[in-house]
Scaffold this motif. Structure first.
Motif, PDB file in Angstrom:
ATOM      1  N   ASN A  14       2.651  -1.225  -9.371  1.00 18.42           N
ATOM      2  CA  ASN A  14       3.335  -1.740  -8.174  1.00 18.42           C
ATOM      3  C   ASN A  14       3.727  -3.216  -8.327  1.00 18.42           C
ATOM      4  OD1 ASN A  14       2.967   0.790  -7.055  1.00 18.42           O
ATOM      5  ND2 ASN A  14       1.031   0.231  -6.086  1.00 18.42           N
ATOM      6  N   SER A  90       1.012  -6.793  -4.801  1.00 19.99           N
ATOM      7  CA  SER A  90       0.877  -5.602  -3.971  1.00 19.99           C
ATOM      8  C   SER A  90      -0.568  -5.472  -3.481  1.00 19.99           C
ATOM      9  CB  SER A  90       1.276  -4.381  -4.801  1.00 19.99           C
ATOM     10  OG  SER A  90       1.041  -3.198  -4.077  1.00 19.99           O
ATOM     11  N   ASP A 125       9.492  -0.640  -1.898  1.00 12.52           N
ATOM     12  CA  ASP A 125      10.696   0.166  -1.666  1.00 12.52           C
ATOM     13  C   ASP A 125      11.923  -0.712  -1.946  1.00 12.52           C
ATOM     14  OD1 ASP A 125      10.880  -1.535   0.499  1.00 12.52           O
ATOM     15  OD2 ASP A 125      10.458  -0.013   2.017  1.00 12.52           O
ATOM     16  N   GLU A 126      13.097  -0.186  -1.694  1.00 18.94           N
ATOM     17  CA  GLU A 126      14.330  -0.930  -2.032  1.00 18.94           C
ATOM     18  C   GLU A 126      14.391  -2.274  -1.309  1.00 18.94           C
ATOM     19  OE1 GLU A 126      16.747  -1.304  -4.168  1.00 18.94           O
ATOM     20  OE2 GLU A 126      15.656   0.243  -5.231  1.00 18.94           O
TER      21      GLU A 126
END
Ligand SMILES: Cc1cc2nc3c(=O)[nH]c(=O)nc-3n(C[C@H](O)[C@H](O)[C@H](O)COP(=O)(O)O)c2cc1C
Length: 142
Positions: A14, A90, A125-126
């Motif tokens: 991540n 993360s 995410d994006e």
């Protein structure tokens, strides 16, 4: 000089995905970027660098990963002191305490944090990746 280092540790990918996006953003803002996982790096790899993006997830009990990243970070402190830097990483079940602690510690270690730390819950995410690219660009343009 004039190299920007993106240095990260990631167990499950991540923070690595974040690091790649930070590097991408910095490159698109014109920086010469050195992207390295902490496992593959030592402080001497970064002697030519003058800006630093540092990434580490929340590990242990709200601390930095302690077998690879923490020792590398400690060994790099003399070169990080007084330099522009950003922090990212993360986290999972916590609320970001590890990053609040790291920010405070980094500031007292003398790093010049040129943006707020960027934290992402689990996989980016994006939208989070876009924030990572912006963070890299902000450091490059600082
Ligand atoms: C050993 C271990 C300790 C962890 N400790 C924390 C923690 O203290 N707080 C938290 O929010 N998440 C914690 N996590 C969750 C990770 O921070 C989270 O899964 C993160 O996305 C991992 O990033 P990575 O894929 O870059 O390794 C821990 C995970 C592991 C494996």
């Amino acid at each position: 000089m004039n190299q920007l280092a993106v240095i990260y540790w990631s167990g499950t990918g991540n923070t690595e995905a974040m690091a790649q996006a930070v590097a991408e953003g910095a490159r698109s803002a014109g920086a010469d970027v050195k992207l390295l996982s902490a496992d593959m790096a030592s402080a001497s790899d970064f002697e030519s660098c003058d800006k630093f993006a540092l990434g580490c997830p929340a590990m242990g009990d709200e601390v930095l990963e302690d077998s690879v990243f923490e020792p590398l970070y400690l060994s790099m402190l003399p070169m990080l002191c007084g330099k522009p830097a950003v922090l990212f990483g993360s986290y999972g079940w916590g609320d970001g305490q590890w990053m609040r602690d790291w920010k405070q510690r980094a500031e007292s270690d003398g790093l010049i944090l040129c943006a707020d730390p960027l934290i992402v819950n689990e996989a980016p995410d994006e939208a989070a990746l876009a924030n990572c690219r912006s963070l890299g660009a902000a450091l490059a343009e600082h």
